[in-house]
Scaffold this active site. Structure first.
Site, PDB file in Angstrom:
ATOM      1  N   SER A  60       0.284  -0.926   0.023  1.00  0.00           N
ATOM      2  CA  SER A  60       0.294  -0.320  -0.376  1.00  0.00           C
ATOM      3  C   SER A  60       1.048   1.231  -0.355  1.00  0.00           C
ATOM      4  CB  SER A  60      -0.663   0.193   0.917  1.00  0.00           C
ATOM      5  OG  SER A  60      -0.152  -0.114   2.618  1.00  0.00           O
ATOM      6  N   ASP A  97      -1.394  -2.008  -3.468  1.00  0.00           N
ATOM      7  CA  ASP A  97      -3.188  -1.648  -2.730  1.00  0.00           C
ATOM      8  C   ASP A  97      -3.475  -0.526  -3.224  1.00  0.00           C
ATOM      9  OD1 ASP A  97      -4.824  -2.746  -1.796  1.00  0.00           O
ATOM     10  OD2 ASP A  97      -4.247  -3.309   0.192  1.00  0.00           O
ATOM     11  N   HIS A  98      -4.041   0.026  -3.506  1.00  0.00           N
ATOM     12  CA  HIS A  98      -5.148   1.074  -2.704  1.00  0.00           C
ATOM     13  C   HIS A  98      -4.108   2.600  -3.711  1.00  0.00           C
ATOM     14  CE1 HIS A  98      -9.017   0.028  -1.210  1.00  0.00           C
ATOM     15  NE2 HIS A  98      -7.924  -0.513  -0.796  1.00  0.00           N
ATOM     16  N   ASP A 119      -7.652   3.321  -6.797  1.00  0.00           N
ATOM     17  CA  ASP A 119      -9.119   3.481  -6.757  1.00  0.00           C
ATOM     18  C   ASP A 119      -9.497   5.230  -6.652  1.00  0.00           C
ATOM     19  OD1 ASP A 119     -10.911   3.656  -4.736  1.00  0.00           O
ATOM     20  OD2 ASP A 119      -9.394   3.119  -2.920  1.00  0.00           O
ATOM     21  N   GLU A 149     -11.739   0.456  -9.346  1.00  0.00           N
ATOM     22  CA  GLU A 149     -13.063   0.355  -8.284  1.00  0.00           C
ATOM     23  C   GLU A 149     -14.341   0.467  -8.173  1.00  0.00           C
ATOM     24  OE1 GLU A 149     -11.432  -0.434  -4.471  1.00  0.00           O
ATOM     25  OE2 GLU A 149     -13.770   0.837  -3.305  1.00  0.00           O
ATOM     26  N   HIS A 193     -12.450  -2.636   5.827  1.00  0.00           N
ATOM     27  CA  HIS A 193     -11.337  -2.873   6.187  1.00  0.00           C
ATOM     28  C   HIS A 193     -11.283  -2.709   7.492  1.00  0.00           C
ATOM     29  CE1 HIS A 193      -9.882  -0.616   1.947  1.00  0.00           C
ATOM     30  NE2 HIS A 193      -9.675  -2.295   2.212  1.00  0.00           N
ATOM     31  N   GLY A 194     -10.404  -3.172   8.084  1.00  0.00           N
ATOM     32  CA  GLY A 194     -10.132  -3.485   9.866  1.00  0.00           C
ATOM     33  C   GLY A 194     -10.520  -4.304  10.399  1.00  0.00           C
ATOM     34  N   HIS A 226     -12.225  -7.019  -1.845  1.00  0.00           N
ATOM     35  CA  HIS A 226     -11.535  -5.791  -0.685  1.00  0.00           C
ATOM     36  C   HIS A 226     -11.851  -6.578   0.628  1.00  0.00           C
ATOM     37  CE1 HIS A 226      -8.490  -3.889  -2.654  1.00  0.00           C
ATOM     38  NE2 HIS A 226      -9.235  -3.922  -3.505  1.00  0.00           N
ATOM     39  N   SER A 229     -11.093 -10.400   6.007  1.00  0.00           N
ATOM     40  CA  SER A 229     -10.597 -10.803   7.143  1.00  0.00           C
ATOM     41  C   SER A 229     -11.355 -10.982   7.780  1.00  0.00           C
ATOM     42  CB  SER A 229      -9.548  -9.627   7.810  1.00  0.00           C
ATOM     43  OG  SER A 229      -8.388  -9.931   7.289  1.00  0.00           O
TER      44      SER A 229
END
Ligand code: 13P
Length: 324
Positions: A60, A97-98, A119, A149, A193-194, A226, A229
């Protein structure tokens, strides 16, 4: 701005085009694993060589700032050699990434990246199209693949933050893909995210119905997920049992991701789970041996834990084992 072009092909890296074609055909997804240090990259390569999985190693803008972009590129180049030394020549993509600007994407293309994400999802639609198209035109001169995106992912990742989530509109995808010439499309279907993707009591499901609708509009086109997680609760517990304070961390169900991987989703990004695995192992190692001060004694176990996590994802979630 470097004018010298370091070609990813000279570094032994590959772009994502052929990998995505095979992934769609085979009903699996390729891991998009982020790295910003040596141990993370070692864990990724060890896991992927052992499972014979292709891999997309991602950097990133924040990682470039943290670790230095030149060092990261040499690490990626070293990863190709390292995989060979371990006994198997897996395909490795080095991906931005991004990317948030044309200049950043151009800089990465000029310095050995084989794939970039631009992005523009926070921009009005027409501006996103124009920016993405400009990056594609430059990238394709060097056979570098581009991820665009549509839709906005909520959450915080390095420098990228958004409070609101906007689902990708299936009505827009065909036009976007045709006008920009992108090689793959990241979509927003409820991931964020996160480590705090949902609130307790909230519906944790991602919108696989929107994914199915998008697939109908652009059949066989590579889709990227994306923010995927799953925030394993056993790992969160180790962190909290060893002095951490992660409250109500909730992620995406691995069962839903497995279903998505069988569709035209051919790249799934996972970063936070790795951060958790490292944090848990470091906390545990230092807690159990407070007299320890050799970083190898706690970064070593962190690397082992990360490798185990990545192997689990490859085998049980993405299905990319044996596809290298
Ligand atoms: P997670 O925060 O869910 O791991 O997502 C990472 C990601 O999408 C990187 O682009």
């Amino acid at each position: 701005m470097p004018t010298r072009i370091i070609s990813y092909k000279d570094l032994g890296l590959v772009n994502s085009r052929e990998l995505f074609r095979k992934a769609i055909k085979g009903g699996y997804a390729i891991p998009g694993y982020n790295f910003n240090n040596l141990e993370q990259l070692q864990a990724i390569i060890l896991a992927c060589v052992e499972t014979r999985s292709p891999v997309i190693i991602q950097v990133s803008k924040g990682a470039r700032k943290y670790a230095n972009q030149t060092l990261l590129r040499f690490l990626a180049q070293g990863a190709v050699e390292y995989a060979r030394e371990l006994g198997y020549n897996i395909p490795i993509v080095l991906h931005l990434d991004h990317g948030d600007s044309y200049e950043l994407c151009q800089d990465c293309i000029n310095t050995g990246f084989s794939s970039v994400m631009i992005d523009g999802s926070h921009l009005p639609y027409d501006q996103n199209v124009a920016l993405t198209k400009k990056v594609v035109e430059y990238a394709h001169l060097y056979d570098v693949t581009v991820e665009g995106e549509l839709g906005v992912l909520a959450g915080i990742e390095d420098d990228v933050a958004s409070e609101t989530h906007t689902y990708t509109q299936p009505d827009e995808v065909e036009d976007f893909v045709n006008k920009t010439g992108v090689d793959s499309l990241a979509i927003a279907i409820g991931t964020s995210h996160g480590a705090y993707k949902f609130k307790p009591g909230e519906d944790h499901a991602i919108r696989l119905d929107i994914l199915a609708e998008i697939e109908k509009r652009i059949p066989n086109f590579p889709i990227v997920l994306h923010s995927s997680s799953s925030i394993p609760q056993d790992i969160v517990k180790i962190i909290n049992d060893n002095g951490g304070r992660l409250k109500d961390a909730i992620g995406i169900s691995e069962d839903q991701l497995r279903l998505a991987a069988k569709s035209t989703v051919c790249k799934i990004n996972i970063d936070s789970d790795g951060r958790l695995a490292v944090t848990a192992a470091v906390r545990k190692a230092l807690n159990e041996k407070p007299e320890e001060f050799d970083p190898r004694k706690y970064l070593g176990p962190a690397r082992d834990a990360l490798k185990a996590l990545y192997m689990h994802k490859i085998i049980n979630v993405l299905g990319s084992n044996g596809k290298a």
